[in-house]
Design an enzyme around this catalytic site. Sequence first.
Site, PDB file in Angstrom:
ATOM      1  N   LYS A  13     107.866  90.544  33.887  1.00  0.00           N
ATOM      2  CA  LYS A  13     108.853  90.497  32.789  1.00  0.00           C
ATOM      3  C   LYS A  13     108.173  90.180  31.453  1.00  0.00           C
ATOM      4  O   LYS A  13     108.386  90.875  30.466  1.00  0.00           O
ATOM      5  CB  LYS A  13     109.945  89.448  33.082  1.00  0.00           C
ATOM      6  CG  LYS A  13     110.737  89.741  34.354  1.00  0.00           C
ATOM      7  CD  LYS A  13     111.845  88.729  34.577  1.00  0.00           C
ATOM      8  CE  LYS A  13     111.378  87.315  34.771  1.00  0.00           C
ATOM      9  NZ  LYS A  13     110.539  87.093  35.972  1.00  0.00           N
ATOM     10  N   ARG A  88     119.345  82.828  34.643  1.00  0.00           N
ATOM     11  CA  ARG A  88     118.702  82.613  35.938  1.00  0.00           C
ATOM     12  C   ARG A  88     119.689  82.083  36.966  1.00  0.00           C
ATOM     13  O   ARG A  88     119.323  81.871  38.117  1.00  0.00           O
ATOM     14  CB  ARG A  88     117.583  81.596  35.775  1.00  0.00           C
ATOM     15  CG  ARG A  88     116.166  82.189  35.888  1.00  0.00           C
ATOM     16  CD  ARG A  88     115.203  81.049  35.633  1.00  0.00           C
ATOM     17  NE  ARG A  88     113.868  81.296  36.104  1.00  0.00           N
ATOM     18  CZ  ARG A  88     112.854  81.642  35.298  1.00  0.00           C
ATOM     19  NH1 ARG A  88     113.057  81.856  34.030  1.00  0.00           N
ATOM     20  NH2 ARG A  88     111.649  81.767  35.798  1.00  0.00           N
ATOM     21  N   ARG A 127      97.609  84.876  37.767  1.00  0.00           N
ATOM     22  CA  ARG A 127      97.966  84.914  36.351  1.00  0.00           C
ATOM     23  C   ARG A 127      97.143  83.891  35.565  1.00  0.00           C
ATOM     24  O   ARG A 127      96.943  82.768  36.012  1.00  0.00           O
ATOM     25  CB  ARG A 127      99.463  84.607  36.189  1.00  0.00           C
ATOM     26  CG  ARG A 127      99.874  84.415  34.724  1.00  0.00           C
ATOM     27  CD  ARG A 127     101.362  84.549  34.505  1.00  0.00           C
ATOM     28  NE  ARG A 127     102.168  83.666  35.309  1.00  0.00           N
ATOM     29  CZ  ARG A 127     103.490  83.777  35.440  1.00  0.00           C
ATOM     30  NH1 ARG A 127     104.130  84.756  34.821  1.00  0.00           N
ATOM     31  NH2 ARG A 127     104.162  82.941  36.187  1.00  0.00           N
ATOM     32  N   ARG A 160      98.596  78.423  34.599  1.00  0.00           N
ATOM     33  CA  ARG A 160      99.765  77.572  34.391  1.00  0.00           C
ATOM     34  C   ARG A 160      99.873  76.581  35.545  1.00  0.00           C
ATOM     35  O   ARG A 160      99.643  76.952  36.694  1.00  0.00           O
ATOM     36  CB  ARG A 160     101.036  78.442  34.350  1.00  0.00           C
ATOM     37  CG  ARG A 160     101.414  78.859  32.956  1.00  0.00           C
ATOM     38  CD  ARG A 160     102.485  79.910  32.938  1.00  0.00           C
ATOM     39  NE  ARG A 160     103.687  79.597  33.697  1.00  0.00           N
ATOM     40  CZ  ARG A 160     104.764  80.372  33.738  1.00  0.00           C
ATOM     41  NH1 ARG A 160     104.785  81.504  33.045  1.00  0.00           N
ATOM     42  NH2 ARG A 160     105.818  80.045  34.442  1.00  0.00           N
ATOM     43  N   ARG A 171     109.255  78.147  43.651  1.00  0.00           N
ATOM     44  CA  ARG A 171     109.920  78.961  42.616  1.00  0.00           C
ATOM     45  C   ARG A 171     110.514  80.237  43.230  1.00  0.00           C
ATOM     46  O   ARG A 171     111.590  80.690  42.813  1.00  0.00           O
ATOM     47  CB  ARG A 171     108.918  79.323  41.507  1.00  0.00           C
ATOM     48  CG  ARG A 171     108.528  78.105  40.689  1.00  0.00           C
ATOM     49  CD  ARG A 171     107.353  78.378  39.801  1.00  0.00           C
ATOM     50  NE  ARG A 171     107.666  79.341  38.766  1.00  0.00           N
ATOM     51  CZ  ARG A 171     106.758  80.002  38.062  1.00  0.00           C
ATOM     52  NH1 ARG A 171     105.474  79.799  38.301  1.00  0.00           N
ATOM     53  NH2 ARG A 171     107.129  80.840  37.140  1.00  0.00           N
TER      54      ARG A 171
END
Length: 216
Positions: A13, A88, A127, A160, A171
């Site tokens: 996204k 969300r 990531r 992160r 998550r």
Amino acid sequence: MKIVLLGPPGAGKGTQAKSISNRYSIPHISTGDIFRKNISENTPLGIEAKKYIDNGQLVPDEVTIDMVKDRLQHDDCKNGYLLDGFPRTVHQAEALQEFLQGRGENLDTALLIEVPMDFILERMTGRRVCPSCGASYHVKFNPTKIQGKCDVCGSDVIQRKDDGEETVKERLDVYQRQTQPLIDFYKDKNQLSVVDGTKAINEVFESICSLLGSDN
Ligand code: ADP
Ligand code: AMP
């Protein structure tokens, strides 16, 4: 153009949002980025949000909804916006709908970047992000030109805190329980469009542009 981006964490996204925002000249509003900025500045909102984010949980609706409503009233949102990471929960989606209706406005589309769960762990644990300018990379699929250094500003890229394997699993669980129902929420309103997010980054972007068309 008013767009909501849907998809599991790691679907791409944020990656696509940057290109869509440039292509259609609309602001990219990422609730995750807003929270992270507040955390880095140690604001009361950041201190509150960090308790949830570090554990892979959602920040409570009442905090998040007020923050987004406030952001959507800024001048740069007059010609539309791209929401990344919001809504969300169904409650957030209903609040967005009420906000739009109250202003006589409509969402153009909720765009789902569809990626099966078995792609996601590799995407998220690989990531890397730039803490200075916010650019995002992947160690395998979208590496920096110089290892460990941001292409845009040269800072050291980092992982992160919430992209560690255990938090990612939490998550994904939260996504399945709380966010996935939004797919049906928007499908029922005939507002859902879907792109295949397993393709290469530029191919996903091309599919999105074909769906959105040339207007803005
Ligand atoms: P989200 O914002 O949905 O959480 P990101 O845009 O940050 O996801 O993407 C998650 C990771 O996957 C990043 O490291 C990004 O570089 C990488 N990525 C994004 N899109 C693709 C793709 N189409 N193919 C392979 N890797 C991708
Ligand atoms: P993201 O950058 O979109 O992956 O979001 C990072 C984290 O910020 C999430 O795991 C949540 O803890 C929090 N967050 C972001 N957007 C929302 C939202 N709409 N509602 C609740 N929490 C959110």
